[in-house]
Design an enzyme around this catalytic site. Structure first.
Site, short mmCIF file in Angstrom:
data_model
loop_
_atom_site.label_atom_id
_atom_site.label_comp_id
_atom_site.label_asym_id
_atom_site.label_seq_id
_atom_site.Cartn_x
_atom_site.Cartn_y
_atom_site.Cartn_z
N GLY A 111 -6.57 4.90 9.57
CA GLY A 111 -7.05 4.52 10.80
C GLY A 111 -6.33 3.35 11.82
N GLY A 112 -5.84 2.27 10.76
CA GLY A 112 -5.32 1.29 11.53
C GLY A 112 -3.91 1.06 11.43
CB SER A 113 -1.29 0.34 9.24
OG SER A 113 -1.97 0.79 7.95
CB THR A 114 1.19 5.15 10.33
OG1 THR A 114 1.83 6.47 9.73
CG2 THR A 114 2.04 4.73 11.12
CD GLN A 115 0.60 2.34 5.26
OE1 GLN A 115 -0.10 3.43 4.86
NE2 GLN A 115 0.08 1.30 5.91
CD GLU A 161 -3.30 0.57 2.36
OE1 GLU A 161 -3.65 1.36 2.78
OE2 GLU A 161 -3.24 -0.57 2.93
#
Length: 440
Positions: free
Chosen positions: A215-219, A185
């Site tokens: 909301g659930g993850s950060t990249q 992603e």
């Protein structure tokens, strides 16, 4: 004597015609590529009626169909690319349509997802010229909603979509339907942004980094300029891939559970509480002392309260957030020296603060989030129009950015679209998939 001479002339003409027919047939057989191009060339064919490449000014067109199967809905992007010899493609047009609910809503009855997928495939059929349906790839990538389902339920849904794709007139392979991991992603969003700003059009074009806070993850994804970054980073943080005849090496990582909503729950203490039969009341120093309310997350309704008045909210919340992020994030060397675009909740909270206009975007510094966090947390009361979580969210964002290696003076560009194109992972993932077809 005249009759034999006339017969000789007819025989000669007949032999000549037979010879010409033989030469023509032989030429057609020995030059099949003049009529049937290999798939990755044919994909750039003329959308006007036939399956031959457009010859005007060396231009041709190629289509790609990407289904984004998210937790709340399924969206289709139909991209039309203009292909010119020895140049990166140009995005000529995008068709977009969305339906609700998401695929995960059909976990207990996979067959019921069929009507929505068929509806979106009809949109694709009306957008792509029929002569090139069979060489236009159709792909579905599922994100958070299906990642959270039990394996068997997710697989049954994907199998149902796979069967529908195979029945469609479009190009479908074994890898056309899949669950996307967070790293892919991040890479796909990086490709989208750099394609739109022109960073992928030649080997020496400068690229920008990408920060996404979901909301659930950060990249975080960027292209290292210093070999030392590649040598010293964790091995699974460095990825290389081919794009437009160039090899790109990126530093990329997705932190699952550190997206804003997941982190908010952790900071509030919700992960330690047991919602199944246990109390869902959470008391947090990151909420205004007099605050009392409720919040729903992952189908659980939590009762929330601020701690008693008199405690310094900002300092107490900062300590709590720092504990939550302690040793969870790797500092990215070089990150401070590279230009970055930031998306999703980074953008939304900057809008809440009035730092940028919602439609136009703009720029923000790490220090802007830090100062806003201190100001919002220290204000005596929460206005009805302001989210009760704004203090917590701003403290979290400011600490997260510093943990990733960004100093207070670091400035980011905030954008929802670039050149009127949405800065989502869908465009980059489509390019990535078309590139993979060329190698098969």
């Amino acid at each position: 004597m005249k009759r034999p001479k006339l017969a000789g002339v007819f025989l000669f003409v007949g032999c000549l015609l037979a010879y010409l027919m033989f030469v023509k047939r032989h030429y057609a057989v020995s030059k099949p590529e003049a009529y049937r191009l290999p798939p990755h060339h044919r994909a750039g064919s003329d959308p006007i009626g036939d399956d031959r490449p457009a010859s005007a000014a060396g231009q041709s067109f190629q289509y790609g169909i990407m289904f984004d199967a998210g937790s709340t809905g399924t969206r289709i992007h139909i991209f039309k690319f203009q292909i010119e010899e020895k140049e990166a493609p140009q995005l000529a047009h995008e068709t977009f349509r969305a339906i609700k609910p998401g695929l995960s809503a059909y976990a207990d009855d996979p067959d019921k997802c069929a009507s929505g997928i068929v509806e979106l495939l009809e949109v694709a059929k009306s957008s792509v010229p029929p002569p090139i349906w069979n060489i236009t790839p159709v792909v579905l990538k599922a994100t958070a909603g299906l990642r959270l389902l039990p394996g068997d339920k997710a697989n049954h849904l994907l199998d149902r979509v796979r069967a529908l794709f195979l029945e469609s007139p479009f190009l479908s392979r074994d890898d056309s339907v899949s669950i996307m991991d967070g790293t892919d992603e991040g890479i796909s969003a990086w490709i989208t942004v750099n394609f739109l700003i022109g960073g992928l059009h030649s080997a020496d074009s400068p690229t920008v980094g990408m920060l996404d806070l979901g909301g659930g993850s950060t990249q975080i994804t960027f292209s290292p300029q210093d070999e030392k970054t590649i040598q010293t980073s964790p091995i699974d943080y460095i990825r290389s891939f081919q794009m437009f005849n160039n090899t790109h090496t990126v530093y990329t990582h997705s932190y699952l559970g550190l997206g804003l909503m997941s982190a908010r729950l952790t900071v509030l203490g919700g992960v330690d509480a047991s919602p199944l039969g246990g109390s869902t009341e959470l008391v947090s120093p990151c909420l205004a002392p007099e605050y009392s309310g409720s919040w729903e997350h992952a189908d659980v309704v939590y009762t929330l309260k601020g701690q008693k008045a008199g405690e310094p909210v900002y300092e107490a919340c900062l300590t709590k957030v720092e504990k939550v992020l302690y040793r969870k994030v790797t500092k990215a060397s070089e990150a401070a020296d590279i230009d970055f675009y930031a998306f999703s909740y980074y953008y939304d909270r900057a809008v809440d603060l009035g730092v940028i206009e919602e439609k136009r975007g703009g720029t923000i510094k790490v220090a802007d989030y830090m100062e806003a966090a201190r100001r919002v947390c220290s204000s005596p009361s929460t206005s009805p129009l302001q989210s009760p979580f704004l203090c917590l969210d701003l403290v979290y964002i400011s600490v997260l950015l510093q943990e990733l290696g960004f100093p207070p003076h670091k400035q980011f560009k905030l954008a929802r679209t670039i050149n009127q194109v949405e800065t989502s992972w869908a465009l980059g993932a489509t390019f990535h998939y078309i590139e993979s077809l060329k190698r098969h």
